[in-house]
Design an enzyme around this catalytic site. Structure first.
Site, short mmCIF file in Angstrom:
data_model
loop_
_atom_site.label_atom_id
_atom_site.label_comp_id
_atom_site.label_asym_id
_atom_site.label_seq_id
_atom_site.Cartn_x
_atom_site.Cartn_y
_atom_site.Cartn_z
CE1 TYR A 45 -68.16 44.55 41.08
CE2 TYR A 45 -70.09 44.69 39.35
CZ TYR A 45 -68.94 44.12 39.88
OH TYR A 45 -68.29 42.92 39.24
CD GLU A 47 -65.50 47.84 41.61
OE1 GLU A 47 -66.53 48.42 41.74
OE2 GLU A 47 -65.32 46.92 40.77
CG ASP A 190 -53.45 32.26 58.39
OD1 ASP A 190 -54.53 32.21 59.16
OD2 ASP A 190 -53.17 31.62 57.27
CB THR A 216 -60.96 32.06 57.33
OG1 THR A 216 -60.43 31.10 58.27
CG2 THR A 216 -60.17 31.64 56.20
CE LYS A 219 -60.18 27.39 57.84
NZ LYS A 219 -59.76 28.50 57.09
NE ARG A 225 -67.60 28.03 52.85
CZ ARG A 225 -66.17 27.17 53.36
NH1 ARG A 225 -65.09 27.68 53.21
NH2 ARG A 225 -66.41 26.18 53.85
#
Ligand code: DSN
Length: 428
Positions: A45, A47, A190, A216, A219, A225
């Site tokens: 973790y 954060e 984008d 992203t 692609k 991803r």
């Protein structure tokens, strides 16, 4: 280890190796990317941001995240890169939250014209929490900048999106900039679909014309991803607080702990994208799409082809997708500009070359594939979507059940299998 899950993964592997993956937003990642994704980094973790974490034990994670961000800054020539967004939609939501108050106006390309859900489509957060206005493409299927300018002057958007998901042409970011400047809007590119083409040097970068770039990473960029948000020099000049506004929007605004395995995999993809080999890959993606588009009677300036199936009948997107799937060719049904039927029973398909090119396929292979595509689509002729709305679902269900028995498509499937299996799949 779960026998069931790993058996299913093996089954999916066979599908990916023996078929032709032509969904233009998909790709095959390298074994390096796969290894990072399956690594122990998923256990942690973290954060917060490097040097500013909420939990302890993040010294190595900090190094990984800084490394990924530095690679992105260098590759995209930007002063700020944030690599934590889980995927494209959260990246776009965080971006919108960073520069707009709820209820303020965003302007983006309509979904039915090849835009994205997060750019102001119905039912998306971008129209639920913000006032969404959409520009469209003209009869030539190219962005109608006159309309966009009129809408911008009328609605005074706070944010303008320059980005697409089903648009086969290059984008002229200077034209977007002119409109954004008229109303003082933040301009966000984008580049999710074309980021690999940009770093590969075959499409021009929006870096000098926009304030923020989102993308992203899975692609044409050929990573895991995931997604990134980048701020340009121009963006920092317009708003020196953009970095902290975006960080706050990512966490605590939207996300919790970052996916550290994903961040590491992004770093590996960015290392790969910086190589001369990747440049050649990006060039070949575009060359392949151009040839394939021409063979199918249309045009492409990037990695994708939007094909109208109106010549085959009324509302033939489903039928086209299912016939091609039976033949071992994976594409997706898609609306076409001015969609004559409905978004639920669209009239076209969308296909592309990023994944095929990752397997080493070239122009001659595209010609071969285009022949199979045309033969497979021929099998749909006469199976039109009913004009009566209430009959449509049943018709498509029956079509799907029957089409898998089609002997011609089964014959193509065998040829496709033999052909595809000759091309190695990266990472497999
Ligand atoms: N689902 C992506 C695509 O296929 O283009 C966009 O989010």
């Amino acid at each position: 280890m779960s026998k069931i899950v790993f058996k299913l993964i093996e089954k999916e592997k066979v599908r990916q190796v023996t078929g032709l993956e032509m969904i233009p937003s998909e790709n095959y990642v390298s074994s390096g990317v796969l290894s990072a994704l399956g690594s122990i980094l998923t256990n942690k973790y973290s954060e917060g941001f490097p040097g500013r974490r909420y939990y302890g034990g993040n010294e190595v994670i900090d190094e990984i995240e800084n490394y990924a961000a530095d690679l992105a800054k260098k590759l995209f020539e930007v002063p700020v890169a944030l690599v934590q967004p889980y995927s494209g939609s959260p990246a776009n939501m965080a971006t919108t939250m960073a520069v707009c108050q709820p209820g303020e106006t965003v302007l983006g390309l309509a979904l039915s014209s090849g835009g994205h859900l997060t750019h102001g489509a119905n039912l998306s957060f971008s129209s639920i929490f913000y006032k969404a206005v959409n520009y469209t493409v003209g009869p030539d299927w190219k962005i109608n900048f006159e309309e966009m300018k009129e809408l911008a002057l009328k609605h005074k958007p706070k944010l303008i999106w320059a980005g697409t998901t089903a648009y086969p042409y290059k984008l002229d970011y200077k034209k977007f900039r002119e409109v954004a400047d008229l109303v003082g809007a933040y301009l966000v590119a984008d580049i999710s679909h074309i980021s690999g083409l940009i770093v590969g040097g075959v499409h021009s970068s929006p870096v000098n014309d926009v304030d923020i770039i989102t993308t992203t990473t899975h692609k044409t960029l050929r990573g895991p991803r995931g997604a990134m948000i980048m701020v340009t020099d121009r963006g920092l000049k317009k708003d020196p607080d953009l970095r902290s506004k975006l960080e706050k929007a990512i966490i605590p605004g939207l996300q919790g702990g970052p996916h550290n395995h994903q961040t590491a995999a992004i770093a590996i993809a960015l290392e790969e994208a910086a190589t001369p080999k990747f440049k050649k890959y990006a060039e070949q993606v575009v060359k392949n799409a151009k040839v394939l588009a021409e063979e199918l009677g249309t045009k492409s300036e990037n990695h994708l082809i939007l094909l109208s199936l109106t010549d085959y009948g009324y509302g033939m997107g489903y039928q086209g997708q299912y016939a091609l799937e039976t033949a071992g060719i994976t594409v997706n049904k898609n609306t076409i500009p001015g969609e004559p039927v409905s978004p639920f029973y669209p009239s076209g398909i969308r296909l592309g070359t990023p994944a095929l090119t990752s397997r080493g396929m070239k122009e001659a292979d595209m010609i071969k594939i285009s022949k199979w595509i045309k033969l497979a689509l021929e099998e749909t002729r006469g199976n039109e979507t009913p004009k009566e709305k209430e009959l449509r679902a049943e018709h498509i269900k029956n079509f799907k059940r029957e089409i898998v028995k089609n002997k011609n498509l089964q014959r193509i499937r065998n040829e496709v299998k033999k052909f595809a299996s000759k091309f190695p799949v990266p990472g497999i």
